[in-house]
Design a protein around this motif. Structure first.
Motif, short mmCIF file in Angstrom:
data_model
loop_
_atom_site.label_atom_id
_atom_site.label_comp_id
_atom_site.label_asym_id
_atom_site.label_seq_id
_atom_site.Cartn_x
_atom_site.Cartn_y
_atom_site.Cartn_z
N ASP A 49 0.89 -1.16 0.00
CA ASP A 49 0.00 0.00 0.00
C ASP A 49 0.93 1.20 0.00
O ASP A 49 1.64 1.45 0.97
CB ASP A 49 -0.88 -0.03 1.26
CG ASP A 49 -1.98 1.00 1.22
OD1 ASP A 49 -1.88 1.98 0.45
OD2 ASP A 49 -2.95 0.84 1.99
N VAL A 50 0.95 1.94 -1.11
CA VAL A 50 1.91 3.02 -1.29
C VAL A 50 1.18 4.34 -1.52
O VAL A 50 0.33 4.43 -2.41
CB VAL A 50 2.84 2.73 -2.49
CG1 VAL A 50 3.86 3.85 -2.67
CG2 VAL A 50 3.54 1.40 -2.32
N THR A 51 1.53 5.34 -0.73
CA THR A 51 0.96 6.68 -0.90
C THR A 51 2.10 7.64 -1.20
O THR A 51 3.04 7.78 -0.40
CB THR A 51 0.21 7.13 0.37
OG1 THR A 51 -0.80 6.18 0.66
CG2 THR A 51 -0.41 8.50 0.16
N MET A 52 2.04 8.28 -2.38
CA MET A 52 3.06 9.25 -2.80
C MET A 52 2.43 10.63 -2.82
O MET A 52 1.41 10.84 -3.50
CB MET A 52 3.58 8.90 -4.20
CG MET A 52 4.27 7.57 -4.26
SD MET A 52 4.73 7.12 -5.95
CE MET A 52 3.13 6.80 -6.65
N THR A 53 3.04 11.55 -2.11
CA THR A 53 2.56 12.93 -2.08
C THR A 53 3.63 13.82 -2.69
O THR A 53 4.76 13.87 -2.21
CB THR A 53 2.25 13.36 -0.63
OG1 THR A 53 1.33 12.44 -0.07
CG2 THR A 53 1.67 14.77 -0.60
N HIS A 60 -2.22 7.06 -4.75
CA HIS A 60 -2.34 5.92 -3.85
C HIS A 60 -2.42 4.65 -4.69
O HIS A 60 -3.33 4.49 -5.49
CB HIS A 60 -3.59 6.08 -2.98
CG HIS A 60 -3.70 5.03 -1.93
ND1 HIS A 60 -4.87 4.37 -1.67
CD2 HIS A 60 -2.79 4.48 -1.09
CE1 HIS A 60 -4.68 3.49 -0.71
NE2 HIS A 60 -3.43 3.53 -0.35
N ASN A 61 -1.44 3.78 -4.51
CA ASN A 61 -1.40 2.52 -5.26
C ASN A 61 -1.37 1.35 -4.29
O ASN A 61 -0.59 1.34 -3.34
CB ASN A 61 -0.17 2.45 -6.16
CG ASN A 61 -0.24 3.43 -7.30
OD1 ASN A 61 -1.28 3.60 -7.91
ND2 ASN A 61 0.87 4.08 -7.60
N LYS A 62 -2.22 0.35 -4.56
CA LYS A 62 -2.22 -0.90 -3.81
C LYS A 62 -1.95 -2.00 -4.82
O LYS A 62 -2.57 -2.04 -5.88
CB LYS A 62 -3.58 -1.13 -3.15
CG LYS A 62 -3.87 -0.21 -1.99
CD LYS A 62 -5.21 -0.52 -1.40
CE LYS A 62 -4.98 -1.01 0.00
NZ LYS A 62 -6.21 -1.27 0.75
N PHE A 63 -1.02 -2.88 -4.47
CA PHE A 63 -0.72 -3.97 -5.39
C PHE A 63 -0.15 -5.16 -4.63
O PHE A 63 0.30 -5.02 -3.49
CB PHE A 63 0.26 -3.53 -6.48
CG PHE A 63 1.60 -3.11 -5.97
CD1 PHE A 63 2.64 -4.01 -5.89
CD2 PHE A 63 1.82 -1.80 -5.57
CE1 PHE A 63 3.87 -3.63 -5.41
CE2 PHE A 63 3.05 -1.40 -5.09
CZ PHE A 63 4.09 -2.32 -5.01
N THR A 64 -0.18 -6.30 -5.28
CA THR A 64 0.40 -7.53 -4.76
C THR A 64 1.45 -7.99 -5.75
O THR A 64 1.21 -8.00 -6.97
CB THR A 64 -0.69 -8.62 -4.60
OG1 THR A 64 -1.68 -8.13 -3.68
CG2 THR A 64 -0.11 -9.92 -4.09
N ILE A 65 2.62 -8.34 -5.25
CA ILE A 65 3.71 -8.81 -6.11
C ILE A 65 3.20 -9.97 -6.98
O ILE A 65 2.54 -10.89 -6.49
CB ILE A 65 4.91 -9.28 -5.26
CG1 ILE A 65 5.52 -8.09 -4.48
CG2 ILE A 65 5.97 -9.98 -6.11
CD1 ILE A 65 6.12 -7.00 -5.34
N GLY A 66 3.48 -9.87 -8.28
CA GLY A 66 3.12 -10.93 -9.21
C GLY A 66 1.70 -10.87 -9.75
O GLY A 66 1.33 -11.69 -10.58
N GLN A 67 0.90 -9.88 -9.31
CA GLN A 67 -0.48 -9.77 -9.78
C GLN A 67 -0.69 -8.42 -10.47
O GLN A 67 -0.15 -7.40 -10.06
CB GLN A 67 -1.47 -9.90 -8.62
CG GLN A 67 -1.43 -11.26 -7.98
CD GLN A 67 -2.44 -11.39 -6.85
OE1 GLN A 67 -3.36 -10.59 -6.72
NE2 GLN A 67 -2.27 -12.41 -6.02
N GLU A 68 -1.51 -8.41 -11.51
CA GLU A 68 -1.79 -7.17 -12.24
C GLU A 68 -2.53 -6.19 -11.33
O GLU A 68 -3.40 -6.56 -10.56
CB GLU A 68 -2.63 -7.46 -13.48
CG GLU A 68 -2.82 -6.22 -14.34
CD GLU A 68 -3.55 -6.53 -15.63
OE1 GLU A 68 -2.88 -6.53 -16.68
OE2 GLU A 68 -4.77 -6.78 -15.57
#
Length: 157
Positions: A49-53, A60-68
């Motif tokens: 769960d990554v929040t870049m300001t 805000h990006n949410k992702f799982t390694i290996g999944q689109e």
């Protein structure tokens, strides 16, 4: 290594030429070229769960390694991609013509984005480590993010 932590931009190289090469508008380049962004990463296993300001822009990006997943950009667009681990301390994401590599290196998160013959590098320093036992977790709180921070497309973030 754990990527969790809060990071601030320490330095950047080739920002303007790279942004022009990937056809970011001059307006956006001028708006973001001197801003020191903050990125907060929460990692739970392979889930991020990554929040870049960056100034008034929050991605805000949410992702799982290996999944689109959908990755937001400074230009406000979303790009589908897959973030993959390269060893224990690197995340690699390809966003259209841009390859983003984020590497955790001691207390720094190094973000390198490359497209064709141009590349851009961001170095982030650790502001806050979420560990209760700071000495024990220090190496796990250093990060080099494939955060491809700007329209060079915030890679996995």
């Amino acid at each position: 290594m754990a990527f969790s932590g809060k990071y601030e931009v320490e330095s950047r190289e080739n920002f303007e030429p790279f942004m022009k090469a990937i056809e970011m508008s001059n307006e956006l380049i001028q708006k973001y070229k001197d801003i020191k962004g903050i990125t907060e990463i929460v990692q739970n296993g392979n889930d991020f769960d990554v929040t870049m300001t960056t100034g008034d822009n929050v991605i805000h990006n949410k992702f799982t390694i290996g999944q689109e997943a959908d990755f937001g950009t400074l230009a406000g667009t979303k790009i589908k991609s897959v973030a993959n681990l390269d060893g224990a301390n690197k995340i690699v994401t390809k966003l259209n013509s841009v390859t983003c590599v984020t590497e955790l290196n001691e207390d720094k998160l190094i973000d390198v984005s490359a497209s064709y013959s141009f590349s851009h590098q961001l170095i982030w320093f650790l502001l806050l480590c979420p560990s209760k036992d700071f000495k024990h977790q220090l190496s796990g709180c250093s990060v080099v993010i494939v955060l491809c921070k700007l329209e060079f497309i915030p890679a996995w973030f």
